[in-house]
Design an enzyme around this catalytic site. Structure first.
Site, PDB file in Angstrom:
ATOM      1  N   GLU A 268      -2.529   2.182  -8.035  1.00 50.41           N
ATOM      2  CA  GLU A 268      -2.476   3.659  -7.404  1.00 50.41           C
ATOM      3  C   GLU A 268      -3.441   4.389  -8.583  1.00 50.41           C
ATOM      4  OE1 GLU A 268       0.915   6.005  -6.932  1.00 50.41           O
ATOM      5  OE2 GLU A 268       2.036   4.392  -6.084  1.00 50.41           O
TER       6      GLU A 268
ATOM      7  N   TYR B  24      -2.742   8.398 -13.495  1.00 57.14           N
ATOM      8  CA  TYR B  24      -2.487   9.773 -12.837  1.00 57.14           C
ATOM      9  C   TYR B  24      -2.487  10.692 -14.296  1.00 57.14           C
ATOM     10  CZ  TYR B  24      -1.028   8.183  -8.331  1.00 57.14           C
ATOM     11  OH  TYR B  24      -1.045   7.656  -7.173  1.00 57.14           O
TER      12      TYR B  24
ATOM     13  N   TRP C  64       4.397   0.344   2.138  1.00 57.02           N
ATOM     14  CA  TRP C  64       5.806   0.286   2.221  1.00 57.02           C
ATOM     15  C   TRP C  64       6.365  -0.884   3.107  1.00 57.02           C
ATOM     16  CZ3 TRP C  64       4.569   1.665  -2.044  1.00 57.02           C
ATOM     17  CH2 TRP C  64       4.744   3.105  -2.434  1.00 57.02           C
TER      18      TRP C  64
ATOM     19  N   TRP D 226      -5.000   6.092  -4.246  1.00 52.35           N
ATOM     20  CA  TRP D 226      -3.796   6.753  -3.616  1.00 52.35           C
ATOM     21  C   TRP D 226      -4.262   8.373  -3.038  1.00 52.35           C
ATOM     22  CZ3 TRP D 226       1.171   5.435  -2.667  1.00 52.35           C
ATOM     23  CH2 TRP D 226       2.064   6.396  -2.045  1.00 52.35           C
TER      24      TRP D 226
ATOM     25  N   ASN E 100       8.556   0.135  -6.495  1.00 54.23           N
ATOM     26  CA  ASN E 100       7.371   1.021  -6.881  1.00 54.23           C
ATOM     27  C   ASN E 100       8.067   2.010  -8.078  1.00 54.23           C
ATOM     28  OD1 ASN E 100       5.143   2.994  -6.530  1.00 54.23           O
ATOM     29  ND2 ASN E 100       6.630   4.392  -5.855  1.00 54.23           N
ATOM     30  N   GLU E 101       7.108   1.891  -9.031  1.00 53.06           N
ATOM     31  CA  GLU E 101       7.221   2.574 -10.498  1.00 53.06           C
ATOM     32  C   GLU E 101       8.738   2.697 -11.008  1.00 53.06           C
ATOM     33  OE1 GLU E 101       5.593   6.775  -9.486  1.00 53.06           O
ATOM     34  OE2 GLU E 101       3.598   5.891  -9.549  1.00 53.06           O
TER      35      GLU E 101
END
Length: 432
Positions: free
Chosen positions: A333, A293, A96, A375, A212-213
């Site tokens: 990720e 994920y 980050w 991740w 992010n996302e």
């Protein structure tokens, strides 16, 4: 994914970091004249290039580097993690470059920065350069952790200029767009107090990630997010034409994509306001990104079915890179949760190996699959930063071996070991 902010770090964590550095890296001599020489990463079609050679990435996430670099007692963790990554032959760390209005905030309020935290980011970049690690730096969070778009909306609302209290107004409120542009300019033009190099001129930085996302659920058509991405990516490029730029997508297909029915995990994935192909086609976006994920996207799915889905998901996005986007695709990720039913580290290893095998096969065929990022990696004593995905890789030899073997497989494709630097040749010769 995101772990919560940690506010207290026991002194034993610091001691464990020191022990790790001295016990694990006593034999690792850093030749600064060799290790600090870096070139900018470029792109040729669906492949990354460095110094005229194809560059495949075995990377990892340690989102916490800047935060840990703020205080002197925790700063050694940054070097420990980057040295560990270098020792495994890893080349890029995603982390980050934001912390908005939270503990150890970089941006205290719109356009106001804590110089102490900015110097911590300076340290992360300088330390990465010493270790020969490049950084993929993310500029804001869609989630609330570390401020995120919620903090921007709250700032505008508190100043009485916000159009809406909805988190999605981050994408359409003109005042908030100005906030974010000011932040981007401040970061990209920052002159590192250690190296004397502006961030936009530093090849240690692999590239920038816009957010992010990102999700904009108030507009499932995707038009609102698309407009924001087009404007912000063009703005980044107006300041920095040397670095690569990506979005930070999860990788879901939108409502107009045929793949929403065959590849998305479920119907909900097409209603989030994002579309992998449409978003990634933007001309000012250099490479596509997606996350992996399945254990969060499905409920009650058997492990073997999850592994099959991982391969299907990855192959679909690599195909998109090759045929639709003509750009590299990175899986920035991927992780396997310890909260899975009947979890065992060996299952996580199989999950990792599935990802690595798809990446390797793509690289062998000169495909668009350009890299993958675990991740997440931690060092000892960082329980407050862990989520159900974090690992200390050297604590499990089988996992450590799996990661380094993937490094070596990719290295052999990239012109063979004879062209690699001495540390990597030594690592891979021991793996044969």
């Amino acid at each position: 994914m995101m772990a919560g902010n940690g506010l207290f770090y026991p002194i034993i964590g610091f001691a464990s970091v020191l022990a790790f550095i001295y016990m694990s890296f006593g034999d690792l001599k850093i030749n600064l004249s060799e290790e600090t020489k870096m070139s900018f990463v470029g792109r040729n079609g669906t492949q990354f290039m460095v110094d005229g050679k194809v560059f495949y990435i075995n990377g990892w996430n340690s989102y916490w580097l800047m935060d840990q670099a703020v205080d002197e007692y925790s700063k050694p963790r940054v070097r420990a993690m980057l040295q560990a990554g270098a020792k495994m032959g890893l080349t890029v760390c995603r982390t980050w470059a934001f912390n908005d209005g939270a503990y150890h905030a970089l941006q205290i309020s719109p356009g106001r920065f804590d110089e102490r935290v900015f110097k911590a980011l300076d340290h992360v970049i300088a330390e990465a350069r010493k270790q020969g690690i490049r950084l993929l730096l993310s500029l804001v969070n869609n989630l609330q952790a570390y401020g995120g778009k919620t903090q921007y909306v709250n700032w505008a609302w508190q100043e009485g200029i916000g159009l809406s209290s909805s988190n999605d107004s981050f994408f359409f409120d003109p005042s908030i767009r100005i906030y974010f542009k000011n932040y981007v300019k401040a970061v990209l033009t920052r002159k590192n107090t250690i190296t004397g190099i502006e961030y936009r001129d530093d090849p240690t930085i692999f590239g920038w990630e816009l957010i992010n996302e990102p999700r904009c659920m108030s507009d499932a058509s995707g038009d609102t997010l698309q407009d924001w991405l087009e404007e912000m990516s063009a703005y980044v490029k107006s300041i920095d034409k040397k670095h690569l730029l990506t979005i930070g997508l999860e990788g879901f297909y939108g409502p107009n994509s045929p793949k929403r029915l065959t590849v998305n995990p479920a119907q909900w994935a097409a209603t989030l306001g994002a579309d992998f192909i449409r978003n990634s086609k933007i001309s000012t976006i250099d490479f596509a990104s997606a996350h992996i994920y399945p254990d969060h996207w499905f409920h009650g799915q058997e492990f073997e079915a999850e592994l099959k889905y991982v391969s299907k998901w990855m192959l679909s996005h690599i195909e998109d890179g090759d045929k639709e986007l003509k750009k590299p695709v990175m899986f920035t990720e991927f992780g396997f949760s310890t909260e899975n039913k009947n979890f065992h580290p060996s299952k996580r290893d199989r999950f990792f190996n599935t990802v690595f095998d798809v990446m390797y096969q793509s690289a062998r065929k000169n495909g668009a699959g350009a890299g993958s990022f675990v991740w997440q990696f931690l060092v000892g004593g960082m329980e407050e930063y862990n989520d159900d995905f974090g690992i200390v890789p050297w604590e499990r030899p089988a996992t450590y071996r799996l990661i380094t073997e993937h490094t070596c497989r990719l290295a052999r494709i990239q012109g063979g070991l004879a062209q690699q630097k001495a540390s990597l040749k030594d690592l891979c010769s021991r793996r044969r």
